[in-house]
Design a protein around this motif. Structure first.
Motif, PDB file in Angstrom:
ATOM      1  N   LYS A 173     -32.275  42.418   8.229  1.00 41.32           N
ATOM      2  CA  LYS A 173     -32.964  43.692   8.502  1.00 41.32           C
ATOM      3  C   LYS A 173     -33.231  44.458   7.214  1.00 41.32           C
TER       4      LYS A 173
ATOM      5  N   GLU B 244     -26.905  40.664   9.646  1.00 39.34           N
ATOM      6  CA  GLU B 244     -26.039  40.858  10.808  1.00 39.34           C
ATOM      7  C   GLU B 244     -25.761  39.574  11.537  1.00 39.34           C
ATOM      8  N   GLU B 245     -24.622  39.555  12.168  1.00 44.40           N
ATOM      9  CA  GLU B 245     -24.271  38.512  13.120  1.00 44.40           C
ATOM     10  C   GLU B 245     -25.305  38.522  14.250  1.00 44.40           C
TER      11      GLU B 245
ATOM     12  N   MET C 108     -26.369  38.439  17.924  1.00 39.46           N
ATOM     13  CA  MET C 108     -25.708  38.708  19.220  1.00 39.46           C
ATOM     14  C   MET C 108     -26.548  38.117  20.343  1.00 39.46           C
TER      15      MET C 108
ATOM     16  N   GLU D 159     -30.792  42.581  26.598  1.00 39.72           N
ATOM     17  CA  GLU D 159     -30.941  43.904  25.971  1.00 39.72           C
ATOM     18  C   GLU D 159     -31.340  44.959  26.988  1.00 39.72           C
TER      19      GLU D 159
ATOM     20  N   GLU E  32     -28.896  48.916  17.975  1.00 44.65           N
ATOM     21  CA  GLU E  32     -29.469  49.927  17.088  1.00 44.65           C
ATOM     22  C   GLU E  32     -29.500  51.264  17.808  1.00 44.65           C
TER      23      GLU E  32
HETATM   24  P1  AMP Z   1     -33.668  46.654  15.767  1.00 41.21           P
HETATM   25  O1  AMP Z   1     -34.858  47.240  15.074  1.00 41.21           O
HETATM   26  O2  AMP Z   1     -32.419  46.701  14.983  1.00 41.21           O
HETATM   27  O3  AMP Z   1     -33.532  47.074  17.182  1.00 41.21           O
HETATM   28  O4  AMP Z   1     -34.031  45.122  15.995  1.00 41.21           O
HETATM   29  C1  AMP Z   1     -35.191  44.760  16.729  1.00 41.21           C
HETATM   30  C2  AMP Z   1     -34.853  43.660  17.709  1.00 41.21           C
HETATM   31  O5  AMP Z   1     -34.255  42.556  17.032  1.00 41.21           O
HETATM   32  C3  AMP Z   1     -33.812  44.081  18.744  1.00 41.21           C
HETATM   33  O6  AMP Z   1     -34.393  44.744  19.814  1.00 41.21           O
HETATM   34  C4  AMP Z   1     -33.212  42.747  19.124  1.00 41.21           C
HETATM   35  O7  AMP Z   1     -34.034  42.072  20.048  1.00 41.21           O
HETATM   36  C5  AMP Z   1     -33.241  41.986  17.838  1.00 41.21           C
HETATM   37  N1  AMP Z   1     -31.960  42.109  17.147  1.00 41.21           N
HETATM   38  C6  AMP Z   1     -31.606  43.035  16.240  1.00 41.21           C
HETATM   39  N2  AMP Z   1     -30.336  42.864  15.830  1.00 41.21           N
HETATM   40  C7  AMP Z   1     -29.873  41.785  16.484  1.00 41.21           C
HETATM   41  C8  AMP Z   1     -28.629  41.070  16.458  1.00 41.21           C
HETATM   42  N3  AMP Z   1     -27.612  41.433  15.650  1.00 41.21           N
HETATM   43  N4  AMP Z   1     -28.508  39.991  17.258  1.00 41.21           N
HETATM   44  C9  AMP Z   1     -29.537  39.598  18.065  1.00 41.21           C
HETATM   45  N5  AMP Z   1     -30.723  40.206  18.109  1.00 41.21           N
HETATM   46  C10 AMP Z   1     -30.906  41.285  17.331  1.00 41.21           C
END
Ligand code: AMP
Length: 420
Positions: free
Chosen positions: A143, A184-185, A187, A191, A282
């Motif tokens: 990220k 990040e790990e 997951m 969702e 997040e």
């Molecule tokens: P975020 O902007 O951090 O929400 O990331 C966007 C999308 O990426 C999320 O809605 C998840 O579908 C996916 N995502 C983010 N972090 C993870 C994680 N640690 N493990 C699995 N999927 C993730």
């Protein structure tokens, strides 16, 4: 009460629609707004990311309450400028908005709050980041630290994709947002989104939702800003919601108070649920778009009272009540979205569609040209309906979609499939 809403998307149309129904609202102005908003409220044009410009407008127009829709004005400190001038405002300070604007900040707050989230490491150096990826292996998530309009997250199912993402981010693909990365790990799970209002220590849940990020049916194809949403999200059971409040959200609010940056506004927790347990993916510091559309449909006019209570620090004495029903929104987007698309195509069939507490077409990217509605964005309309069941809401929404005459646009026909 004279109210100003900042923003121009389907989210702001839904907020405006709910606010307008509240008898407390004497006058509503939305800046910059869109064609759908212009049909129900006054629209104005000025730099909504400048605290000074917003404050000038507020003073000239005797505005009593400002509701900030998108993240950019929050990250730019517009709420701070208004609060400093004693203007009532719904939305977090620039410091508190780091919960969305910095992944690293959020991880540190979660650690301090003991909130369950993915394991992570933080890097400002590409070689060190790559060593870490090689040591951890895939799947892994890379990220960009800062705001990257939802595009700064690479879920890498293999190691090479993760290494390439590091090159892209440190190579400037995301501008300043990529100068620092969080790894990040990965997951697994389902969702869902949990929305609460926060006024410092106190937290008031206002609903759950699930969205559909991928452009194609069956959740395939490229990521988008969101192709549809529904509320409630059945995966977020009452028990899980209680645990999330106790283990994630209240400790986060308390940690923000402890840091001297109390959070005030809507806090949107993106959660990953597996085996009945939730971890935080997040935070966002504003309503989701299109999730806001289904939340507003279920909250109606009281949304204004709730946002005002959050702004005035009265959440402890406030209750949210919504009809025990379901809402769904189907996004209609311009052909080609999320890639290149044409602007300016004419949208027919909107006149005559029902506009009431059960059915609404919220506009996202539209403008009014000589009385005709034309598409001016990627995501253009949010066709939204309520029903006693999700199926009923969905049938209603797609019946409206079918009356809209827009061959240059498309939508997913499977919104809600997970819950159905
Ligand atoms: P975020 O902007 O951090 O929400 O990331 C966007 C999308 O990426 C999320 O809605 C998840 O579908 C996916 N995502 C983010 N972090 C993870 C994680 N640690 N493990 C699995 N999927 C993730």
């Amino acid at each position: 009460m004279n109210i100003l809403i900042l923003g121009s998307g389907g989210r702001e149309h839904a907020l405006a629609w709910a606010v307008m129904q509240n008898p407390k609202c004497d006058k509503l102005i939305v800046a910059p707004g869109n064609a759908g908003i212009a049909a129900i409220a006054e629209c104005a044009s000025f730099d909504v990311e400048s605290g000074e410009a917003v404050l000038n407008f507020v003073e000239e127009n005797a505005i009593d309450f400002v509701i900030i829709g998108p993240e950019a004005p929050l990250a730019a400190g517009v709420a701070d400028a208004l609060r400093a001038a004693n203007i009532l405002v719904f939305g977090p300070s620039k410091a508190a908005a780091q919960l969305e604007a910095s992944k690293r900040f959020t991880k540190e707050v979660c650690d301090a709050a003991g909130a369950p989230t993915a394991g992570y490491a933080h890097f400002t150096d590409a070689d060190a980041a790559k060593d870490y990826i090689r040591a951890e292996g895939a799947p892994i998530v890379v990220k960009a630290d800062g705001l990257a309009a939802g595009k700064g997250v690479i879920v890498a199912m293999d190691e090479q994709t993760a290494l390439d993402a590091i090159d892209d981010m440190f190579g400037g693909a995301f501008g300043g947002a990529g100068a620092e990365v969080v790894i990040e790990e990965f997951m697994e799970g389902e969702e869902a989104s949990f929305f609460v209002l926060v006024d410092g220590e106190d937290v008031l849940p206002i609903g759950t939702a699930q969205d559909h990020k991928r452009v194609g049916e069956g959740d395939t194809g490229l990521n988008t800003g969101g192709m549809g949403a529904y509320s409630p999200a059945p995966v977020l059971t009452a028990d899980i919601q209680e645990t999330v409040l106790a283990e994630i959200i209240r400790p986060t609010a308390a940690e923000m108070v402890r840091r001297g940056m109390p959070y005030q506004g809507v806090l949107y927790a993106g959660l990953m649920i597996k085996d009945g347990k939730a971890r935080l993916v997040e935070y966002n510091v504003r309503f989701g778009d299109p999730e806001c559309q289904v939340l507003m449909m279920r909250l109606g006019a009281q949304a204004l009272d709730l946002m005002q209570a959050a702004a005035e620090g009265r959440l402890a004495e406030t209750k949210a009540q919504w009809a025990d029903d379901h809402a769904i929104t189907v996004v209609m987007a311009a052909n080609g979205y999320p890639g290149a698309y044409e602007k300016g195509s004419l949208i027919g069939g909107l006149v005559g569609l029902p506009e009431d507490s059960m059915n609404m077409v919220f506009h996202a990217g539209t403008s009014d040209q000589d009385g005709k509605i034309v598409a001016t964005g990627g995501r253009v309309l949010n066709v939204t309906a309520r029903g006693r069941s999700l199926q009923e809401a969905r049938d209603r929404a797609y019946a409206m979609v079918d009356q809209i005459d827009w061959s240059e646009g498309f939508c997913r026909r499977d919104i809600g499939w997970r819950a159905l």
